[in-house]
Design a protein around this motif. Structure first.
Motif, PDB file in Angstrom:
ATOM      1  N   GLU A 198      -6.877   7.116   2.859  1.00 53.99           N
ATOM      2  CA  GLU A 198      -6.062   6.918   1.661  1.00 53.99           C
ATOM      3  C   GLU A 198      -4.777   6.157   1.981  1.00 53.99           C
ATOM      4  O   GLU A 198      -4.392   5.226   1.251  1.00 53.99           O
ATOM      5  N   GLN A 199      -4.126   6.502   3.082  1.00 54.44           N
ATOM      6  CA  GLN A 199      -2.891   5.821   3.459  1.00 54.44           C
ATOM      7  C   GLN A 199      -3.155   4.374   3.875  1.00 54.44           C
ATOM      8  O   GLN A 199      -2.357   3.481   3.574  1.00 54.44           O
ATOM      9  N   LEU A 200      -4.265   4.123   4.547  1.00 62.09           N
ATOM     10  CA  LEU A 200      -4.608   2.745   4.923  1.00 62.09           C
ATOM     11  C   LEU A 200      -4.915   1.902   3.689  1.00 62.09           C
ATOM     12  O   LEU A 200      -4.533   0.720   3.619  1.00 62.09           O
ATOM     13  N   ILE A 201      -5.589   2.489   2.706  1.00 66.66           N
ATOM     14  CA  ILE A 201      -5.881   1.763   1.463  1.00 66.66           C
ATOM     15  C   ILE A 201      -4.589   1.429   0.724  1.00 66.66           C
ATOM     16  O   ILE A 201      -4.400   0.311   0.215  1.00 66.66           O
ATOM     17  N   LEU A 202      -3.662   2.384   0.670  1.00 67.46           N
ATOM     18  CA  LEU A 202      -2.399   2.140  -0.021  1.00 67.46           C
ATOM     19  C   LEU A 202      -1.559   1.091   0.698  1.00 67.46           C
ATOM     20  O   LEU A 202      -0.906   0.257   0.046  1.00 67.46           O
ATOM     21  N   LYS A 203      -1.552   1.115   2.021  1.00 70.58           N
ATOM     22  CA  LYS A 203      -0.734   0.150   2.759  1.00 70.58           C
ATOM     23  C   LYS A 203      -1.234  -1.275   2.563  1.00 70.58           C
ATOM     24  O   LYS A 203      -0.441  -2.202   2.380  1.00 70.58           O
TER      25      LYS A 203
END
Length: 522
Positions: A181-186
């Motif tokens: 999720e954090q990689l997608i948001l970044k």
């Protein structure tokens, strides 16, 4: 100066020609009869002839506020920045009868950004008679009307999608999905989605176009080890033209091996991976599964293709970690990257004061652990594992005698405050939970998993470098919260917070929150 007033250019008269031969029929000024238009001088010609007649002075431009695109009739939406060459070209194409004259110059006239008006000053040139050219400038006002494009309209309509990516991982926790999720948001990989829905074992991403789903699949392959399968479903078909409409489904299954898992490799696979010990730790998840032998610091990478040829389950997960106390530790001097090999004597924390059982373990945390520290690890002695791979390791001549009693995984900070207010935060992705509304017990488990993920981010610098951390500038809501925080701090004053800290230099500014605060002050 009147912008609508025409400006005359000098007539195209050959040098050495005759002088004035007639008088202007309107004002009596002497003019050259061979180059005049209807026996008029240039001043009278400017006031009587309008070469811009028939060209619009007002027009309408349609703008989509969701995707910031402009409508190019009949049904094309183009991207154009304010006062750009693309927007100027679009404005000129919207004017009727402009092709009858020659365009000399066109430029924007400044207007208020919120006036919903765009002004363009246009200079044209045309021939009014033989040998006579006239140039004229005028302004065109464009009214900006808001209209939603077809793609954005689909995003607000339920169940209208062309391609779906179903991301799954057959594990009992959401640790890998929190990282994903954090990689997608970044990287803004979800910007083309029209809906994100949370399912039992993963998340579904819905797209309006097939190429958008394929681009998302390529992103998944670049950050996590996945196995991709695709299928399509026929929606409609035209028997006359042969055109068919499909819905596409992509299944992306993530390898069920997570960070800090204890893995028992099949013997043949361990030999193929550089003859590494079959009992290893997973220390990182990237495009492949990164494995580490804590006894020798040997590393290996298990790619997704190799794993899915003969898949297997990890021997133990993070939920089975046991707390140990380091009684003594001595580094051996062997170093590899950030790890230092050490020989430690540990005792289970629950055994202190009960018995004197201690265990010897070789660990990769020789530079982090000291006598008296707490460390999390897996207890192999006295634990039953239902694993054929572990049975094969125990029965093998090469590795049967090398199975340790304890495998240490990571340093533990027991004095870390649970209600600690962090100076940083992570953004969350907006998901549709649908019918999977969590119960009270599930909600507590999810909060515990998220707290464990936040602690992993604090402890691992490499993990922080791959994520986007923001400054937590949110103010306290009330004085009562401040009083509660003071009471918590007083009760925990005796136990110093020994957890790792994140410096402000590693954090980003949350501009969304700053905009909200500016609106509140305004």
């Amino acid at each position: 100066m009147d912008l609508d007033a025409p400006m005359a250019m000098a007539p195209m008269v050959a040098t050495g020609g005759p002088g004035a031969t007639i008088l202007c029929c309107n004002c009596g000024a002497p003019i050259d009869g061979t180059a005049s238009a209807g026996a008029l001088c240039y001043d009278c010609l400017k006031s009587t002839v309008d070469i811009s007649q028939g060209i619009q002075r007002e027009a309408t431009l349609h703008f989509c506020r969701d995707c910031d695109r402009w409508l190019m009739p009949p049904a094309t939406w183009v991207t154009a920045a304010p006062e750009s060459r693309e927007l100027l070209s679009l404005c000129l194409k919207r004017l009727r009868n402009l092709t009858k004259v020659r365009i000399i110059d066109a430029r924007f006239v400044w207007t208020e950004p919120h006036s919903r008006r765009i002004k363009v000053k246009v200079t044209v040139q045309d021939s009014v008679a033989d040998g006579v050219l006239m140039q004229q400038s005028f302004e065109v006002v464009y009214i900006v009307a808001h209209q939603q494009c077809r793609e954005c309209a689909k995003s607000y309509t339920a169940n209208v999608w062309r391609a779906a990516v179903q991301v799954r991982q057959k594990v009992t926790h959401k640790r890998t999905f929190l990282l994903l999720e954090q990689l997608i948001l970044k990287h803004q990989a979800h910007r083309d989605t029209i809906n994100i829905k949370e399912e039992k074992d993963g998340i579904d991403f819905y797209f309006a176009q097939r190429n958008q789903a394929e681009a998302f699949i390529h992103f998944l392959k670049s950050v996590v080890p996945v196995n991709i399968k695709d299928s399509r479903h026929l929606i409609s078909a035209d028997t006359h033209t042969g055109n068919k409409s499909y819905k596409f489904n992509y299944s992306a299954e993530i390898v069920p091996v997570c960070r800090d898992d204890l893995v028992a490799l099949p013997l043949r696979l361990a030999k193929a991976l550089g003859n590494i010990s079959p009992l290893v730790l997973c220390w990182r998840i990237g495009t492949s599964v990164n494995l580490l032998d804590p006894n020798t610091l040997q590393t290996a990478e298990l790619s997704s293709d190799i794993y899915w040829r003969a898949p297997f389950q990890p021997l133990a997960g993070a939920t089975e970690l046991v707390e140990f106390i380091v009684m003594d530790i001595e580094p051996t001097g062997v170093r590899k990257g950030k790890w230092v090999l050490g020989e430690a004597t540990v005792a289970r924390a629950s055994d202190l004061g009960v018995n004197d059982n201690t265990y010897f373990a070789r660990t990769h945390l020789g530079n982090l652990l000291h006598a008296g520290d707490s460390v999390m690890g897996y207890m192999l002695t006295g634990t039953n594992f239902n694993s054929d791979a572990l049975d094969a390791i125990e029965n093998s001549r090469a590795y049967g005698s090398t199975i340790p009693d304890v495998v240490l995984v990571k340093k533990h900070y027991p004095n870390r405050r649970k209600n600690k207010r962090r100076n940083w935060k992570l953004k969350r992705m907006a998901k549709d939970e649908g019918e999977l509304l969590p119960k009270a017990a599930d909600q507590a488990r999810m909060e515990a998993e998220y707290e464990a993920f936040l602690r992993d981010v604090e402890e691992d610098e490499e993990l922080r470098a791959a994520l986007a951390l923001y400054k937590n500038t949110k103010k306290k809501k009330s004085q009562q919260q401040d009083a509660d925080a003071m009471s918590i701090a007083e009760t925990e004053m005796t136990a110093e917070d020994d957890g790792p800290k994140i410096s402000m230099d590693e954090l980003l500014d949350d501009f969304d929150e700053l905009d909200i605060q500016d609106d509140e002050h305004a």
